[in-house]
Design a protein around this motif. Sequence first.
Motif, PDB file in Angstrom:
ATOM      1  N   LEU A 380       0.819  -1.196   0.000  1.00  0.00           N
ATOM      2  CA  LEU A 380       0.000   0.000   0.000  1.00  0.00           C
ATOM      3  C   LEU A 380       0.865   1.263   0.000  1.00  0.00           C
ATOM      4  O   LEU A 380       0.529   2.261  -0.669  1.00  0.00           O
ATOM      5  N   ARG A 381       1.975   1.221   0.710  1.00  0.00           N
ATOM      6  CA  ARG A 381       2.881   2.388   0.720  1.00  0.00           C
ATOM      7  C   ARG A 381       3.486   2.612  -0.672  1.00  0.00           C
ATOM      8  O   ARG A 381       3.673   3.758  -1.091  1.00  0.00           O
ATOM      9  N   ARG A 382       3.791   1.504  -1.373  1.00  0.00           N
ATOM     10  CA  ARG A 382       4.352   1.651  -2.731  1.00  0.00           C
ATOM     11  C   ARG A 382       3.324   2.234  -3.690  1.00  0.00           C
ATOM     12  O   ARG A 382       3.677   2.959  -4.621  1.00  0.00           O
ATOM     13  N   LYS A 383       2.064   1.910  -3.494  1.00  0.00           N
ATOM     14  CA  LYS A 383       1.006   2.390  -4.402  1.00  0.00           C
ATOM     15  C   LYS A 383       0.551   3.814  -4.046  1.00  0.00           C
ATOM     16  O   LYS A 383      -0.004   4.499  -4.911  1.00  0.00           O
ATOM     17  N   ARG A 384       0.780   4.232  -2.821  1.00  0.00           N
ATOM     18  CA  ARG A 384       0.284   5.547  -2.369  1.00  0.00           C
ATOM     19  C   ARG A 384       0.963   6.663  -3.147  1.00  0.00           C
ATOM     20  O   ARG A 384       2.190   6.710  -3.265  1.00  0.00           O
ATOM     21  N   PRO A 385       0.188   7.624  -3.695  1.00  0.00           N
ATOM     22  CA  PRO A 385       0.807   8.767  -4.386  1.00  0.00           C
ATOM     23  C   PRO A 385       1.518   9.666  -3.382  1.00  0.00           C
ATOM     24  O   PRO A 385       1.020   9.912  -2.291  1.00  0.00           O
TER      25      PRO A 385
END
Length: 386
Positions: A380-385
């Motif tokens: 989720l952190r990798r996908k977060r803008p």
Amino acid sequence: MDIARVFTEEYGRAVSVLVRVFGDIDIAEEAVQDAFAVAVRKWPSDGLPPSPAGWIITTARNRAVDRLRREATRDQRHAEAALLHVPVPVVEGPVQDERLRLIFTCCHPALAPAARVALTLRLLGGLSTAEIARAFLVPEATMAQRLVRAKGKIRDARIPYRVPDDADLPDRLRAVLAVVYLIFTEGYGAGRDAMCGEAIRLGRQLAALMPDEPEVDGLLALMLLIESRRAARVTGAGELVLLADQDRRLWDSALIAEGQALVRKCLRRNQPGPYQIQAAINAVHSEPPTDWHQVVLLYDQLVALTPTPVVALNRAVAIAEVSGPAAGLELVEALDLQRYHLFHAVRADLLQRLGRTAEAAVAYDAAIELASQVAERDLLRRKRPS
């Protein structure tokens, strides 16, 4: 040291044996936990015993007898101590597996359905109260009270520890299937291979025990099809990979073939149920490219059978693939799943696809806070803008 593996593989069987020997859930559970505590102290220096399961059961039985001696009156002590020499009884009946017998026993109709599932997850899977609460999307304190009440009901109502008759098996089936699937999903989400293997083993035994129940085949097919993707689900660095991004060459073709064959068997019966439909959805995913129109149709059937918010959330994901992220987001926004991290994750993804990056970042933060697995939070952190 393989203590964690032994715990995952043998905890349920040890509890099952002790429940039958002593007829008391609390005594059995505490004794097995004590035995594993002893193992944590002794095995690192002494080494793994030749039969870890036998060692745990013997140690647990001794601990239980010690407890009974301490708590018994003088007149009772000789009788309780004699339990040390009582062999594990051979039980006749349709269910010949220790753990499967415990599942059917806990799924007694005198208990509330949710309590049956929660108690069996606790006793058979060795899951913590927090893990079970997360599976049910309820606070941990609520689940703790539910477990205490279930044990008290068994004790006070003198619910017998026996194998149900053939005629009683179908009435217990829904809760039993729920237990097996929750053991599988908990293991899959946490990367516990042994727990998933145990759930599939139980699923195969149920299929052999109840060959005329299509939902049993549906559950087994569902687990096999999900399990087939395990090797592609995580990178060598331990990072989660979404289904759309997985290397399908890593999927297990034998498990896919077996799962698809079971789905076709279910379709021929034409007695659709929730597990069969979920298996059919996963069968569609196993044939690239995914036919999202077919997935939506299957979710329409699933929502009609099990109109839960989680099913509606998954349907919204499929709708987004067919009709666009705005259509999916409209459905997601109507759901009350604020405690469920995947609700926020799906909402965040749809917002990001619509270019609403500031709102997406807030939704990702909510998903990260609620996610229980490190790998999920990292994804989720990798996908977060930024």
